[in-house]
Motif scaffolding. Structure first.
Motif, short mmCIF file in Angstrom:
data_model
loop_
_atom_site.label_atom_id
_atom_site.label_comp_id
_atom_site.label_asym_id
_atom_site.label_seq_id
_atom_site.Cartn_x
_atom_site.Cartn_y
_atom_site.Cartn_z
N LEU A 51 50.46 24.61 38.85
CA LEU A 51 49.54 24.62 39.99
C LEU A 51 48.17 24.17 39.48
CD1 LEU A 51 50.77 28.10 41.24
CD2 LEU A 51 51.39 25.87 42.20
N ASP B 270 45.31 23.41 40.76
CA ASP B 270 44.07 23.99 41.29
C ASP B 270 44.41 25.03 42.35
OD1 ASP B 270 44.82 22.51 43.53
OD2 ASP B 270 43.42 20.87 43.09
N LEU B 271 43.35 25.66 42.87
CA LEU B 271 43.55 26.75 43.83
C LEU B 271 44.31 26.28 45.07
CD1 LEU B 271 42.96 29.70 44.48
CD2 LEU B 271 40.72 28.99 45.38
N THR C 238 47.90 26.32 44.44
CA THR C 238 48.41 27.70 44.47
C THR C 238 48.64 28.14 45.92
OG1 THR C 238 47.31 28.24 42.40
CG2 THR C 238 47.89 30.09 43.83
N ASP D 174 47.36 38.28 33.74
CA ASP D 174 46.09 38.91 33.40
C ASP D 174 45.12 38.88 34.57
OD1 ASP D 174 46.96 39.53 30.88
OD2 ASP D 174 46.04 37.77 29.93
N LEU D 175 44.05 39.63 34.41
CA LEU D 175 42.96 39.66 35.38
C LEU D 175 42.47 38.24 35.67
CD1 LEU D 175 41.28 41.95 36.74
CD2 LEU D 175 39.57 41.55 34.97
N GLY D 176 42.36 37.91 36.96
CA GLY D 176 41.81 36.61 37.34
C GLY D 176 42.81 35.47 37.35
N MET D 177 44.07 35.74 37.09
CA MET D 177 45.08 34.68 37.06
C MET D 177 45.49 34.21 38.45
SD MET D 177 45.85 33.24 34.35
CE MET D 177 44.27 33.40 33.55
N GLY D 178 45.31 35.07 39.46
CA GLY D 178 45.62 34.64 40.82
C GLY D 178 46.68 35.47 41.53
N LYS D 179 46.94 36.67 41.04
CA LYS D 179 47.91 37.56 41.70
C LYS D 179 47.48 37.84 43.14
CE LYS D 179 47.31 40.76 38.51
NZ LYS D 179 46.34 40.03 37.66
N SER D 180 46.20 38.20 43.30
CA SER D 180 45.71 38.52 44.64
C SER D 180 45.66 37.29 45.54
CB SER D 180 44.32 39.16 44.57
OG SER D 180 44.38 40.41 43.93
N GLU D 181 45.32 36.13 44.96
CA GLU D 181 45.32 34.89 45.75
C GLU D 181 46.72 34.63 46.32
OE1 GLU D 181 43.10 32.81 46.81
OE2 GLU D 181 41.36 33.49 45.67
N GLU E 241 51.03 43.89 42.43
CA GLU E 241 50.23 43.46 41.28
C GLU E 241 50.29 44.55 40.22
OE1 GLU E 241 46.38 41.70 42.21
OE2 GLU E 241 46.91 41.70 44.34
N ASN F 215 41.33 24.45 35.97
CA ASN F 215 41.68 25.62 36.79
C ASN F 215 43.20 25.73 37.00
OD1 ASN F 215 39.10 26.71 37.24
ND2 ASN F 215 38.69 25.09 38.74
N ARG G 179 47.13 26.64 36.70
CA ARG G 179 47.96 27.81 36.40
C ARG G 179 49.40 27.35 36.23
NH1 ARG G 179 43.37 29.46 36.42
NH2 ARG G 179 42.53 31.21 37.61
N1 LIG Z 1 45.03 27.31 40.33
C1 LIG Z 1 44.53 28.53 40.67
N2 LIG Z 1 45.38 29.49 41.14
C2 LIG Z 1 44.91 30.71 41.44
N3 LIG Z 1 43.63 31.09 41.34
C3 LIG Z 1 42.75 30.19 40.90
C4 LIG Z 1 43.16 28.88 40.54
N4 LIG Z 1 42.08 28.19 40.12
C5 LIG Z 1 41.04 29.03 40.21
N5 LIG Z 1 41.41 30.23 40.69
C6 LIG Z 1 40.50 31.40 40.87
O1 LIG Z 1 40.95 32.45 40.06
C7 LIG Z 1 40.66 33.70 40.70
C8 LIG Z 1 41.93 34.53 40.83
O2 LIG Z 1 41.56 35.82 41.25
P1 LIG Z 1 42.59 36.91 41.74
O3 LIG Z 1 43.60 36.32 42.64
O4 LIG Z 1 41.76 38.03 42.26
O5 LIG Z 1 43.27 37.30 40.34
P2 LIG Z 1 44.11 38.61 39.97
O6 LIG Z 1 44.53 39.29 41.23
O7 LIG Z 1 45.28 38.06 39.18
O8 LIG Z 1 43.21 39.43 39.10
C9 LIG Z 1 40.06 33.40 42.05
O9 LIG Z 1 38.67 33.49 41.94
C10 LIG Z 1 40.48 31.95 42.30
O10 LIG Z 1 39.56 31.26 43.08
#
Ligand SMILES: Nc1ncnc2c1ncn2[C@@H]1O[C@H](COP(=O)(O)OP(=O)(O)O)[C@@H](O)[C@H]1O
Ligand SMILES: [Mg+2]
Length: 138
Positions: free
Chosen positions: A7, A9-10, A13, A35-42, A103, A131, A133
């Motif tokens: 993926l 970019d966002l 995803t 890990d934190l910030g990987m995009g689980k919540s997204e 998550e 960015n 994943r």
């Molecule tokens: N390719 C991508 N896929 C998912 N998130 C991305 C991607 N590129 C950048 N991001 C950013 O990464 C962050 C993911 O946050 P979040 O979903 O809260 O992570 P988690 O729940 O895993 O801690 C968001 O700020 C999002 O905008």
């Protein structure tokens, strides 16, 4: 069965999660690893909005542990330290009935069904977009 998807970019995803959402029928469990910030919540937010409406407000369940959306349960088990607390937060009931998105699912490993869809999210490394994943689906 294992599948890998890059993926870049966002938006990629979001597009992937939208298509994946359409394949989900309750009861089903999706365990979101990474890990934190990987995009689980997204991914969870996109699944919920695809199935319950694009304007659905999807707060992080970090403090509430679980948020419910009419048959979709979104858990964040980060603060759960002992599996004995899972009944209290309604995980066994959700597993039986809902589309259950989890998550930080490791603490629940012992009660996840065999057919749980595990999604592992990592950054896709130097040979990829900044960015990017990589997700591995099992
Ligand atoms: N390719 C991508 N896929 C998912 N998130 C991305 C991607 N590129 C950048 N991001 C950013 O990464 C962050 C993911 O946050 P979040 O979903 O809260 O992570 P988690 O729940 O895993 O801690 C968001 O700020 C999002 O905008
Ligand atoms: Mg999160």
């Amino acid at each position: 069965m294992m599948q890998e998807v890059i993926l870049p970019d966002l938006e990629a995803t979001h597009n992937w999660a939208r298509e994946f959402a359409k394949t989900l029928h309750a009861p089903v469990v999706v365990a979101l690893h990474g890990d934190l910030g990987m995009g689980k919540s997204e991914i969870a937010r996109t699944i919920i909005r695809t199935l319950r409406g694009e304007n659905t407000v999807v707060p992080s369940p970090t403090f509430t542990i679980v948020q419910n959306y009419d048959g979709i349960s979104h858990f964040d088990l980060y603060r759960i330290t002992d599996a004995s607390e899972l009944t209290e937060v309604g995980l066994p009931y959700a597993i039986q009935n809902d589309i259950t998105l989890i998550e930080w699912p490791d603490v629940a490993d012992g009660i996840l069904p065999k057919d749980t869809i595990h999604i592992y999210i990592s950054s896709c490394g130097a040979d990829c977009c900044p960015n990017g994943r990589k997700i591995t689906i099992k």
